[in-house]
Scaffold this motif. Structure first.
Motif, short mmCIF file in Angstrom:
data_model
loop_
_atom_site.label_atom_id
_atom_site.label_comp_id
_atom_site.label_asym_id
_atom_site.label_seq_id
_atom_site.Cartn_x
_atom_site.Cartn_y
_atom_site.Cartn_z
N ALA A 292 0.74 -1.35 -0.06
CA ALA A 292 -0.21 0.08 0.00
C ALA A 292 0.98 1.10 -0.01
O ALA A 292 0.53 2.20 -0.64
CB ALA A 292 -0.95 0.14 1.21
N ARG A 293 1.94 1.43 0.68
CA ARG A 293 2.75 2.31 0.90
C ARG A 293 3.45 2.73 -0.73
O ARG A 293 3.98 4.19 -0.82
CB ARG A 293 3.96 2.33 1.94
N CYS A 294 3.41 1.83 -1.50
CA CYS A 294 4.20 2.13 -2.79
C CYS A 294 3.28 2.51 -3.96
O CYS A 294 3.60 2.87 -4.94
CB CYS A 294 4.99 1.01 -3.19
N VAL A 295 1.83 2.35 -3.70
CA VAL A 295 0.80 2.55 -4.76
C VAL A 295 0.83 3.69 -5.55
O VAL A 295 0.73 3.58 -6.64
CB VAL A 295 -0.58 1.96 -4.30
N GLY A 296 0.94 4.83 -4.76
CA GLY A 296 1.04 6.11 -5.51
C GLY A 296 1.99 6.15 -6.41
O GLY A 296 2.12 6.82 -7.72
N ASP A 297 3.36 5.95 -6.03
CA ASP A 297 4.47 5.97 -6.82
C ASP A 297 4.35 5.00 -8.31
O ASP A 297 4.80 5.59 -9.19
CB ASP A 297 5.74 5.76 -6.11
N VAL A 298 3.78 3.94 -7.68
CA VAL A 298 3.90 2.73 -8.77
C VAL A 298 2.80 3.43 -10.01
O VAL A 298 3.03 3.10 -11.28
CB VAL A 298 3.50 1.59 -8.28
N ARG A 299 1.52 3.80 -9.47
CA ARG A 299 0.62 4.09 -10.34
C ARG A 299 1.14 5.41 -11.27
O ARG A 299 1.02 5.47 -12.62
CB ARG A 299 -0.61 4.58 -9.67
N GLU A 300 1.87 6.38 -10.65
CA GLU A 300 2.20 7.61 -11.27
C GLU A 300 3.35 7.19 -12.57
O GLU A 300 3.35 7.64 -13.40
CB GLU A 300 2.88 8.50 -10.08
N ALA A 301 4.37 6.02 -12.01
CA ALA A 301 5.35 5.82 -12.98
C ALA A 301 4.77 4.98 -14.17
O ALA A 301 5.18 5.15 -15.45
CB ALA A 301 6.44 5.06 -12.01
N LEU A 302 3.77 4.34 -13.87
CA LEU A 302 3.29 3.52 -14.96
C LEU A 302 2.44 4.45 -15.88
O LEU A 302 2.29 4.36 -17.28
CB LEU A 302 2.26 2.25 -14.40
N ALA A 303 1.60 5.30 -15.22
CA ALA A 303 0.87 6.35 -16.13
C ALA A 303 1.97 7.00 -17.06
O ALA A 303 1.31 7.52 -17.98
CB ALA A 303 -0.01 7.22 -15.36
N ARG A 304 2.99 7.28 -16.66
CA ARG A 304 4.10 8.03 -17.56
C ARG A 304 4.96 7.14 -18.46
O ARG A 304 5.54 7.55 -19.40
CB ARG A 304 5.07 8.94 -16.53
N THR A 305 4.44 5.69 -18.39
CA THR A 305 5.24 4.95 -19.25
C THR A 305 4.68 5.02 -20.51
O THR A 305 3.55 4.85 -20.85
CB THR A 305 5.31 3.49 -18.61
#
Ligand code: 2P0
Length: 323
Positions: A292-305
């Motif tokens: 859960a603590r990583c989900v914001g960063d993960v979603r942001e990075a994938l959205a930019r991929t």
């Protein structure tokens, strides 16, 4: 008599791919999954004496003959168990984009198993519903239960094989970010593709052997909330499954450029210290499993991929709800 049931999609971390018994739809390898919220299918079953045959409506339109046949087969089993002959009107609605590659057959057949059993007046244990859902679609056996769920490999003839829950939904706050990498229908459905793998892939036997060792290790890492152990095992499971398909004749290659880019993004994030790993099902989309603590960063990075068209997020959810 009309009964409505709800069930959720699930994502396998240890993948099912290949059957030990086609007629009974038994998996050749064990699988371990997370039931996902809020990816819900709601299905109603209404008995109607006036119907000459079962009717199946999916997302507001009459379903195709193939889908209707699979629904009818499940209803026939329920009628046999109930000693009934009345036909049914089945209405099903997916509350999530089917294009996201989160198998709606899993939530759909789990919900149908629950609604049909109750509509025909049966009071059956979840294991019986799970076995019936499994005969319709093996991944559906897992969606009957919430949390972390295991489906063992089936020995040929083991018609009672059902999934079983191994931890509740609140065991570990894991999240799944789906990176959508393509539009439109996939080239080949998972049932046909896994049949091809079994018939023609030189790696199929190794895949089955590996799956028997890998699924218990994945289950253990989940139970121990050990992400460092879990991540490489989860990635090996989906990569091995896809490798088996790619090496078949004809080759089954679900990947798009955006799939590769998303897998690489996830690798970079993990190397940078985030608890995240990749998985893919029988389609081009990449699913990032993370804490859960990583989900914001993960979603942001994938959205930019590059090649990622959209993202959606899920968490671990409950099992079948009837009524
Ligand atoms: C899984 N998949 O474990 C794997 C990973 C796709 C990739 O289960 O023939 O629709 O109806 O039993 O369950 C998709 O296959 O196949 C699936 P059938 P199903 O989630």
């Amino acid at each position: 008599m009309k009964v409505t049931a709800r069930a959720r999609a699930n994502i396998a971390l240890a993948k099912y791919w290949g059957k030990s018994d086609d007629a009974l739809n038994l998996p050749a390898v064990p699988s371990v999954s997370l039931t996902l919220d809020p990816l819900v299918t709601e299905t109603s079953v209404e008995l109607d004496e006036a119907l000459a045959d079962d009717v199946f409506e999916l997302d507001g339109a009459p379903a195709g003959e193939g889908e209707t046949r699979r629904v009818r087969a499940l209803l026939d089993e329920v009628r046999a168990a109930a000693g009934a002959t009345t036909r049914a009107r089945v209405t099903s609605r997916n509350d999530f984009p089917t294009a996201a590659g989160l198998a709606s057959s899993a939530s759909g057949f789990a919900a149908l198993a629950g609604a049909a059993s109750a509509a025909y007046g049966l009071d059956e244990p979840l294991a019986v519903l799970s076995a019936r859902a499994r005969r319709a679609s093996a991944s559906a056996a897992r969606s009957v239960f919430g949390g972390i769920v295991e489906l063992a490999a089936g020995a040929p003839g083991d018609d009672a094989l059902a999934a079983r829950p191994i931890a509740p939904a609140d065991h570990w706050d894991l999240r799944v970010v789906v990176a959508i990498t393509a539009a439109g229908k996939k080239p080949i459905g998972s049932r046909d593709a896994m049949g091809e793998s079994r018939r023609s892939s030189p790696y199929y036997r190794a895949w089955v052997e590996h799956g028997h060792a890998s699924a218990p290790a994945i289950a253990r890492a989940l139970l121990e909330r050990d992400f460092a152990t879990l991540a490489p095992l989860v990635e090996q499971s989906f990569l091995a499954m896809h490798a088996v398909g790619m090496a078949g004749v004809p080759s089954v290659l679900y990947w798009q450029p955006g799939s590769v880019a998303a897998i690489k993004t996830i690798g970079v994030l993990r190397a940078g210290g985030l608890e995240v790993c990749a998985t893919m099902d029988a389609g081009p989309h990449v699913k990032a499993v993370c804490t859960a603590r990583c989900v914001g960063d993960v979603r942001e990075a994938l959205a930019r991929t590059e090649g990622v068209r959209d993202t959606l997020e899920a968490r671990i959810g409950p099992g079948l709800e009837v009524g």
